[in-house]
Design a protein around this motif. Sequence first.
Motif, PDB file in Angstrom:
ATOM      1  N   ILE A   1       0.816  -1.225   0.000  1.00 17.89           N
ATOM      2  CA  ILE A   1       0.000   0.000   0.000  1.00 17.89           C
ATOM      3  C   ILE A   1       0.846   1.270   0.000  1.00 17.89           C
ATOM      4  CG2 ILE A   1      -1.831   1.242   1.214  1.00 17.89           C
ATOM      5  CD1 ILE A   1      -2.656  -1.427   0.013  1.00 17.89           C
ATOM      6  N   ASN A   2       1.999   1.243   0.659  1.00 17.74           N
ATOM      7  CA  ASN A   2       2.804   2.465   0.751  1.00 17.74           C
ATOM      8  C   ASN A   2       3.162   3.025  -0.613  1.00 17.74           C
ATOM      9  OD1 ASN A   2       3.188   3.102   3.559  1.00 17.74           O
ATOM     10  ND2 ASN A   2       4.387   1.247   3.749  1.00 17.74           N
ATOM     11  N   GLY A   3       3.551   2.149  -1.538  1.00 18.83           N
ATOM     12  CA  GLY A   3       3.896   2.611  -2.873  1.00 18.83           C
ATOM     13  C   GLY A   3       2.718   3.266  -3.561  1.00 18.83           C
ATOM     14  N   VAL A   4       1.544   2.646  -3.421  1.00 11.55           N
ATOM     15  CA  VAL A   4       0.331   3.207  -4.016  1.00 11.55           C
ATOM     16  C   VAL A   4       0.047   4.587  -3.432  1.00 11.55           C
ATOM     17  CG1 VAL A   4      -2.151   2.878  -4.354  1.00 11.55           C
ATOM     18  CG2 VAL A   4      -0.611   0.897  -4.433  1.00 11.55           C
ATOM     19  N   GLU A   5       0.222   4.736  -2.120  1.00 10.69           N
ATOM     20  CA  GLU A   5      -0.018   6.021  -1.470  1.00 10.69           C
ATOM     21  C   GLU A   5       0.961   7.089  -1.950  1.00 10.69           C
ATOM     22  OE1 GLU A   5      -1.261   9.152   1.025  1.00 10.69           O
ATOM     23  OE2 GLU A   5      -2.263   7.433   0.134  1.00 10.69           O
ATOM     24  N   ILE A   6       2.211   6.696  -2.182  1.00 10.30           N
ATOM     25  CA  ILE A   6       3.205   7.657  -2.673  1.00 10.30           C
ATOM     26  C   ILE A   6       2.812   8.190  -4.039  1.00 10.30           C
ATOM     27  CG2 ILE A   6       5.586   7.878  -3.493  1.00 10.30           C
ATOM     28  CD1 ILE A   6       6.330   5.847  -1.238  1.00 10.30           C
ATOM     29  N   VAL A   7       2.454   7.289  -4.956  1.00  5.36           N
ATOM     30  CA  VAL A   7       2.079   7.728  -6.303  1.00  5.36           C
ATOM     31  C   VAL A   7       0.771   8.512  -6.263  1.00  5.36           C
ATOM     32  CG1 VAL A   7       1.646   7.008  -8.678  1.00  5.36           C
ATOM     33  CG2 VAL A   7       3.321   5.778  -7.296  1.00  5.36           C
ATOM     34  N   ARG A   8      -0.144   8.127  -5.375  1.00  7.56           N
ATOM     35  CA  ARG A   8      -1.392   8.882  -5.221  1.00  7.56           C
ATOM     36  C   ARG A   8      -1.096  10.326  -4.818  1.00  7.56           C
ATOM     37  NH1 ARG A   8      -4.536  11.320  -1.918  1.00  7.56           N
ATOM     38  NH2 ARG A   8      -3.088  11.038  -0.182  1.00  7.56           N
ATOM     39  N   GLN A   9      -0.178  10.493  -3.850  1.00  3.66           N
ATOM     40  CA  GLN A   9       0.165  11.847  -3.413  1.00  3.66           C
ATOM     41  C   GLN A   9       0.862  12.641  -4.517  1.00  3.66           C
ATOM     42  OE1 GLN A   9       2.000  12.489   0.396  1.00  3.66           O
ATOM     43  NE2 GLN A   9       0.929  10.785   1.358  1.00  3.66           N
ATOM     44  N   ILE A  10       1.704  11.975  -5.290  1.00  5.23           N
ATOM     45  CA  ILE A  10       2.374  12.645  -6.407  1.00  5.23           C
ATOM     46  C   ILE A  10       1.341  13.220  -7.375  1.00  5.23           C
ATOM     47  CG2 ILE A  10       3.772  12.209  -8.480  1.00  5.23           C
ATOM     48  CD1 ILE A  10       5.442  10.268  -6.751  1.00  5.23           C
ATOM     49  N   ILE A  11       0.275  12.462  -7.609  1.00  6.26           N
ATOM     50  CA  ILE A  11      -0.790  12.923  -8.501  1.00  6.26           C
ATOM     51  C   ILE A  11      -1.636  14.003  -7.822  1.00  6.26           C
ATOM     52  CG2 ILE A  11      -2.874  12.217  -9.738  1.00  6.26           C
ATOM     53  CD1 ILE A  11      -1.544   9.390  -9.920  1.00  6.26           C
ATOM     54  N   ALA A  12      -2.060  13.743  -6.577  1.00  2.00           N
ATOM     55  CA  ALA A  12      -2.948  14.667  -5.866  1.00  2.00           C
ATOM     56  C   ALA A  12      -2.303  16.036  -5.643  1.00  2.00           C
ATOM     57  CB  ALA A  12      -3.367  14.057  -4.525  1.00  2.00           C
TER      58      ALA A  12
END
Length: 336
Positions: free
Chosen positions: A65-76
């Motif tokens: 999940i951490n990786g997904v959260e990192i990329v989500r924040q990069i987009i957000a």
Amino acid sequence: MAFINSDNILTLLGQEILPGQSATINFNLAKLYTTSSVEIPVIIERSKKPGPVVLITSGIHGDEINGVEIVRQIIAKKINKPKIGTIICIPVLNIFGFLDMKRAFPDGRDLNRVFPGNPRGSLASRFAYQFVKKILPIANYCLDFHTGGASRFNAAQIRISPQNIEAAQFAKIFNAPFTLHSKTIPKSYRATCSRLGIPILLYEGGKSKVSDKEIARIGVNGAIYFLNHLKMMRSTIEIPEIKRPSVVVEATRWMRAKYSGLMHVKVTCGQFIEKGQHIATITDPYGKFRYPVNAPHAGYIINVNEASLVYQGDAIFNISTDKATRYGKTESEEEV
């Protein structure tokens, strides 16, 4: 095939994306038993000015999940909107595993062990093949975000191949707390990028099925540093202050449990420990047995098994064995 023509028009998955445009293209992966299509969103942001293409991925293992959260924040946070060039984000590569919170594909294959794939192979292998043929060739650089498996917590780190000078330079720019020398695993995504001559940074941090705010912060900041180095960061994005350079770790050694029982960890991941230091206690459930776990040598704790119950022989700590250094100088424990 993905490509950018002489007019700076990007063609990806059969669609054209003009300079300055944003697009989300669904990458058709497979079908469910119900015949419903399974699609992976590919998020593309292009500047009007030509420049590098950076491919940012996570979720190769569905439970990380951490990786997904990192990329989500990069987009957000709109970090993926470049001043020059193109940034392509794929937050979840293994959508099957993500939905089920499992590491592997439904066929039981680890996606990160089947690259570059086979068009007539297993489901995971077929997906890897399509990804390598249709998306990866457009990338000039790759950032791939991962997490420790099972109950093992990884200190935030960039993994690079030994003697890879370019990777070491990029790792220094990304500036994770640790830069770990790690041989490239055959049939991994990293191995395929290396074979194609595409520089890749692999980030590891935290453990599976858990979202860790600090691990995500470090990953997002590293992406900002890297993109800023490529002159892709817009002036509206604040560049975080670099407080400490990365610690380079050339070798580690796993420590295994000598007894089965309940494990009580006494130190934190990333901490420097001295030889003989009490780092954990293993007990039985009945209050009769208590075994202190002491460090076999000095070093940084790179990985901690956070399982409450362990069996004899389980890997419980991964500790650096070399003299860890920060880029350019020897590092004393007090500076960590």
